[in-house]
Design an enzyme around this catalytic site. Structure first.
Site, PDB file in Angstrom:
ATOM      1  N   HIS A  97      34.340  -9.352  57.051  1.00 53.43           N
ATOM      2  CA  HIS A  97      34.582 -10.780  57.268  1.00 53.43           C
ATOM      3  C   HIS A  97      33.807 -11.590  56.246  1.00 53.43           C
ATOM      4  CE1 HIS A  97      31.180  -9.516  59.765  1.00 53.43           C
ATOM      5  NE2 HIS A  97      30.665 -10.701  59.515  1.00 53.43           N
ATOM      6  N   HIS A 102      32.237 -15.397  55.681  1.00 56.52           N
ATOM      7  CA  HIS A 102      31.860 -16.651  56.330  1.00 56.52           C
ATOM      8  C   HIS A 102      32.166 -17.807  55.374  1.00 56.52           C
ATOM      9  CE1 HIS A 102      29.087 -14.811  59.435  1.00 56.52           C
ATOM     10  NE2 HIS A 102      29.090 -13.829  58.537  1.00 56.52           N
TER      11      HIS A 102
HETATM   12  P1  5GP Z   1      27.704 -10.938  60.433  1.00 56.79           P
HETATM   13  O1  5GP Z   1      26.284 -11.111  60.896  1.00 56.79           O
HETATM   14  O2  5GP Z   1      28.210  -9.547  60.777  1.00 56.79           O
HETATM   15  O3  5GP Z   1      27.944 -11.315  59.014  1.00 56.79           O
HETATM   16  O4  5GP Z   1      28.548 -12.002  61.267  1.00 56.79           O
HETATM   17  C1  5GP Z   1      29.201 -11.740  62.467  1.00 56.79           C
HETATM   18  C2  5GP Z   1      29.613 -13.064  63.026  1.00 56.79           C
HETATM   19  O5  5GP Z   1      30.577 -12.846  64.046  1.00 56.79           O
HETATM   20  C3  5GP Z   1      28.476 -13.864  63.655  1.00 56.79           C
HETATM   21  O6  5GP Z   1      28.316 -15.093  62.953  1.00 56.79           O
HETATM   22  C4  5GP Z   1      28.920 -14.055  65.102  1.00 56.79           C
HETATM   23  O7  5GP Z   1      28.606 -15.339  65.611  1.00 56.79           O
HETATM   24  C5  5GP Z   1      30.407 -13.827  65.023  1.00 56.79           C
HETATM   25  N1  5GP Z   1      30.999 -13.305  66.229  1.00 56.79           N
HETATM   26  C6  5GP Z   1      30.580 -12.215  66.946  1.00 56.79           C
HETATM   27  N2  5GP Z   1      31.390 -11.996  67.989  1.00 56.79           N
HETATM   28  C7  5GP Z   1      32.362 -12.949  67.947  1.00 56.79           C
HETATM   29  C8  5GP Z   1      33.506 -13.227  68.766  1.00 56.79           C
HETATM   30  O8  5GP Z   1      33.791 -12.569  69.748  1.00 56.79           O
HETATM   31  N3  5GP Z   1      34.276 -14.284  68.411  1.00 56.79           N
HETATM   32  C9  5GP Z   1      33.988 -15.051  67.313  1.00 56.79           C
HETATM   33  N4  5GP Z   1      34.799 -16.069  67.059  1.00 56.79           N
HETATM   34  N5  5GP Z   1      32.923 -14.821  66.513  1.00 56.79           N
HETATM   35  C10 5GP Z   1      32.123 -13.769  66.821  1.00 56.79           C
END
Ligand code: 5GP
Ligand code: ZN
Length: 137
Positions: free
Chosen positions: A99, A101
């Site tokens: 993903h 951001h």
């Molecule tokens: P990472 O830390 O892996 O780059 O980001 C994961 C992101 O996924 C986090 O910012 C977190 O808030 C988001 N996230 C985790 N679970 C969910 C979910 O069930 N729905 C949505 N919309 N975002 C999620």
């Protein structure tokens, strides 16, 4: 991936606030709104992270990121956008489905600081690294 939360969002098994969708790409609001409009852009197909992504999927995602970024900027009146990817735990990845951001930025009012320390350039070290990292055509 049956235990992947983002695959469940793609499959419609859990809800998400969608911003953009096509055959290969989905964008939806992050549940943790680091800045207002904080959006995640994902491939519908499961890949662990950026290090795992194939060329076709990379093209599909990156061809849509400017469109989504401009929509966030225009509709929210943002002054700028940060694009961020965390790949592997060392980089802060917590959800292991690729993903990106998109973080709308609002001048100095959004409380988010992403800063790079400035130091004296070491041109010998830059030369050594550039030799090490060469990728041929
Ligand atoms: P990472 O830390 O892996 O780059 O980001 C994961 C992101 O996924 C986090 O910012 C977190 O808030 C988001 N996230 C985790 N679970 C969910 C979910 O069930 N729905 C949505 N919309 N975002 C999620
Ligand atoms: Zn997944």
């Amino acid at each position: 991936m049956s235990d992947c939360i983002f695959c469940k969002i793609v499959a419609g098994e859990i809800p998400a606030a969608k911003v953009y969708e096509d055959q290969e790409v989905l964008a939806f609001l992050d549940i943790t709104q680091v800045t207002p409009g904080h959006t995640l852009v994902i491939p519908k197909k499961h890949f662990r992270n950026l290090l795992d992504l194939d060329g076709q999927t990379s093209t599909a995602i990156f061809s849509k990121i400017p469109l989504i970024a401009n929509q966030l900027k225009d509709k929210l009146g943002a002054n700028g956008i940060n694009l961020l990817n965390n790949s592997e735990e060392a980089a802060g990845q917590t959800v292991f489905h690729t993903h990106f951001h998109l973080l709308p930025r609002f001048d100095d009012q959004d409380g988010l600081a992403i800063t790079f320390a400035t130091n004296q350039p070491d041109f010998d070290e830059l030369g050594r690294l550039s030799q090490l990292l060469q990728i041929g055509e």
